[in-house]
Design an enzyme around this catalytic site. Sequence first.
Site, PDB file in Angstrom:
ATOM      1  N   CYS A 189      41.584  17.294  -8.144  1.00  0.00           N
ATOM      2  CA  CYS A 189      42.767  16.425  -8.140  1.00  0.00           C
ATOM      3  C   CYS A 189      42.404  14.961  -8.344  1.00  0.00           C
ATOM      4  O   CYS A 189      43.184  14.201  -8.934  1.00  0.00           O
ATOM      5  CB  CYS A 189      43.574  16.604  -6.858  1.00  0.00           C
ATOM      6  SG  CYS A 189      42.645  16.299  -5.340  1.00  0.00           S
ATOM      7  N   HIS A 199      44.208  15.243  -0.974  1.00  0.00           N
ATOM      8  CA  HIS A 199      44.829  15.355  -2.294  1.00  0.00           C
ATOM      9  C   HIS A 199      45.110  13.982  -2.887  1.00  0.00           C
ATOM     10  O   HIS A 199      45.498  13.052  -2.165  1.00  0.00           O
ATOM     11  CB  HIS A 199      46.129  16.150  -2.206  1.00  0.00           C
ATOM     12  CG  HIS A 199      46.693  16.516  -3.548  1.00  0.00           C
ATOM     13  ND1 HIS A 199      46.036  17.338  -4.438  1.00  0.00           N
ATOM     14  CD2 HIS A 199      47.849  16.140  -4.167  1.00  0.00           C
ATOM     15  CE1 HIS A 199      46.760  17.487  -5.524  1.00  0.00           C
ATOM     16  NE2 HIS A 199      47.862  16.747  -5.396  1.00  0.00           N
TER      17      HIS A 199
END
Length: 208
Positions: A53, A136
């Site tokens: 990510c 994330h």
Amino acid sequence: NELLSLVVDGAVALIFLYPTTDKDIDLYLNRTEDSFPVPSDAHFIRQIVGGTCGTIAVFHALANGTQCHDSILSGTVLEVLLNEDAGLHDADDVMNRSRRFVNSDAVRKAHDAAVTAAIREGGTTRPAAGKRQGRHFITFVNCNNHLLELDGRRPKPTCRKITSEDTFLRDAANEVKSIVAATQDSLIHVRCSLVALVPFAGVDKGND
């Protein structure tokens, strides 16, 4: 507001890092999608491999930042990726583009180099390839005066509002605040991080 005032003028993207739990992921992914249209030339890829990510967030920032394209060197893998079916947001097109990205040797080398550098500087161990890390990255970017939220876990980009060079930083920060406010764990609040992508007048396109 005081911290935002320290950021160099002309920020074109914010990369937001936050810890994730199953509950927080549900809260985030269930956020209301706004009805503002996404610019036709926006670039978007999905995260189809765990632990990537951060690399995807950087790609989204560079690919969509209004002032970034002139700084991309000719013949680089980034230029090639940007010239491939940009703006096609059909599910099949997005998935095909995402596979090309994750299978690119140049992207893999850059990703591995970044991971190695982070391990060397932070003294941590190398995470298992393809494994989610409990954190994330997502990107907020000013794409042609549209505030886009780009998250590889979502099926498509989201336009949060119309913005401008003068208001982007504050507009994006307000979106980050709404995400943080949705979590009830105060420990998570202090473990969030933001990185701003800003212009640098000293860039020389003739040098590697």
